[in-house]
Motif scaffolding. Structure first.
Motif: not given
Length: 131
Positions: A90-103
């Protein structure tokens, strides 16, 4: 498009509120396209030596793909006819990956990211795009 008038006026005209949810989809679509622009801008050509692959992303029903070949990267909207790996999130997961908050591995293990195709290739995204 269905509009409902309310009693607030803007420059002598009634303020109209839309109940058409497709408007929200286009706003979200723009945010998703912007997120992929961020990914493409982080491309590390030296990490792509010898690769000829297609990373396809399905985010909230919208599809984009990154073609990595000849030490270059090209982003395109829509499905590729033969992606090497497809990542679904989902979009939230993509944003977290891009920001580095989630790998990506954390997202995968938490069930927030699914893959189809060459799953091991997905692990190269961090080297190629710093995500």
């Amino acid at each position: 498009m269905i509009f409902h008038s309310i009693n607030t006026y803007n420059a002598g005209r009634p303020l109209m509120l839309s109940t058409d949810k497709s408007m929200f989809r286009s706003v979200n679509m723009s945010a998703i396209a912007e997120a992929f622009g961020k990914i493409e801008s982080k491309f590390n050509a030296s990490a792509a030596a010898g690769l000829d692959v297609v990373f396809q992303f399905n985010v909230d029903g919208e599809t984009f793909h990154l073609v990595v070949a000849d030490n270059a990267c090209k982003l395109a909207e829509g499905e590729h006819n033969d992606p090497t790996v497809t990542l679904i999130m989902d979009h939230a997961t993509l944003e977290e990956i891009i920001s580095g908050d989630l790998n990506g591995m954390q997202a995968f293990m938490a069930g927030r990211l699914r893959t189809e195709g060459d799953m091991m290739l997905a692990t190269r995204l961090s080297d190629l795009f710093g995500i």
